[in-house]
Design a protein around this motif. Structure first.
Motif, PDB file in Angstrom:
ATOM      1  N   VAL A  80       0.909  -1.129  -0.032  1.00 28.15           N
ATOM      2  CA  VAL A  80       0.196  -0.106  -0.040  1.00 28.15           C
ATOM      3  C   VAL A  80       0.780   1.359   0.089  1.00 28.15           C
ATOM      4  N   GLN A  81       0.383   2.455  -0.568  1.00 30.59           N
ATOM      5  CA  GLN A  81       1.186   3.534  -0.650  1.00 30.59           C
ATOM      6  C   GLN A  81       1.125   4.390   0.842  1.00 30.59           C
ATOM      7  N   PRO A  82       1.965   5.261   1.072  1.00 26.52           N
ATOM      8  CA  PRO A  82       1.871   6.011   2.214  1.00 26.52           C
ATOM      9  C   PRO A  82       0.752   6.562   2.319  1.00 26.52           C
ATOM     10  N   GLY A  83      -0.048   6.853   3.431  1.00 22.63           N
ATOM     11  CA  GLY A  83      -1.076   7.376   3.669  1.00 22.63           C
ATOM     12  C   GLY A  83      -2.499   6.487   3.409  1.00 22.63           C
ATOM     13  N   GLY A  84      -2.351   5.218   2.914  1.00 21.13           N
ATOM     14  CA  GLY A  84      -3.410   4.462   2.857  1.00 21.13           C
ATOM     15  C   GLY A  84      -3.957   3.670   3.956  1.00 21.13           C
ATOM     16  N   SER A  85      -4.767   2.656   3.632  1.00 23.89           N
ATOM     17  CA  SER A  85      -5.321   2.057   4.592  1.00 23.89           C
ATOM     18  C   SER A  85      -5.360   0.495   4.324  1.00 23.89           C
ATOM     19  N   LEU A  86      -5.297  -0.194   5.463  1.00 24.10           N
ATOM     20  CA  LEU A  86      -5.544  -1.626   5.238  1.00 24.10           C
ATOM     21  C   LEU A  86      -6.289  -2.083   6.258  1.00 24.10           C
TER      22      LEU A  86
END
Length: 114
Positions: A12-18
């Motif tokens: 996931v890219q920085p700032g993303g969510s999981l």
């Protein structure tokens, strides 16, 4: 026997969510505090978040305000919602019973990178 199966990790890219999930079996899930841990490259395993049998939560300083731990006793599952992910969150994430840990599962890999 106790089994813990983690899932939901991804790139996931920085700032993303999981949202990570941990399916537990082999014990009475609702009777145990549960926790999420992580182990980054070259680092020791560390406690990220925990949840009591009644739903009270605690977080490592690095996770406060960004991560949310929750549980569904009907599904014997504990979750970790991770928002505003940073590269330093890159790690293999594991779940376990907080006070009476069992054999570790394989974990789920979270990689935060652009």
């Amino acid at each position: 026997q106790v089994q813990l199966v983690e899932s939901g990790g991804d790139l996931v890219q920085p700032g993303g969510s999981l949202r990570l999930s941990c399916a537990a079996s082999g014990f009475t899930f609702s009777n145990f505090f549960m926790a999420w841990y992580r182990q980054g490259p070259g680092k020791e395993r560390e406690l990220v978040a925990s949840i009591s049998t009644s739903g009270s939560t605690n977080y490592a300083e690095s996770a406060k305000g960004r991560f949310t731990i929750s549980r569904d006793n009907a599904k014997n599952t504990v979750y970790l919602q991770m928002n505003s992910l940073k590269p330093e969150d890159t790690a293999t994430y594991f779940c376990n019973r907080l006070n009476f840990p069992s054999t570790w599962g394989q974990g789920t890999q979270v990689t935060v990178s652009s």
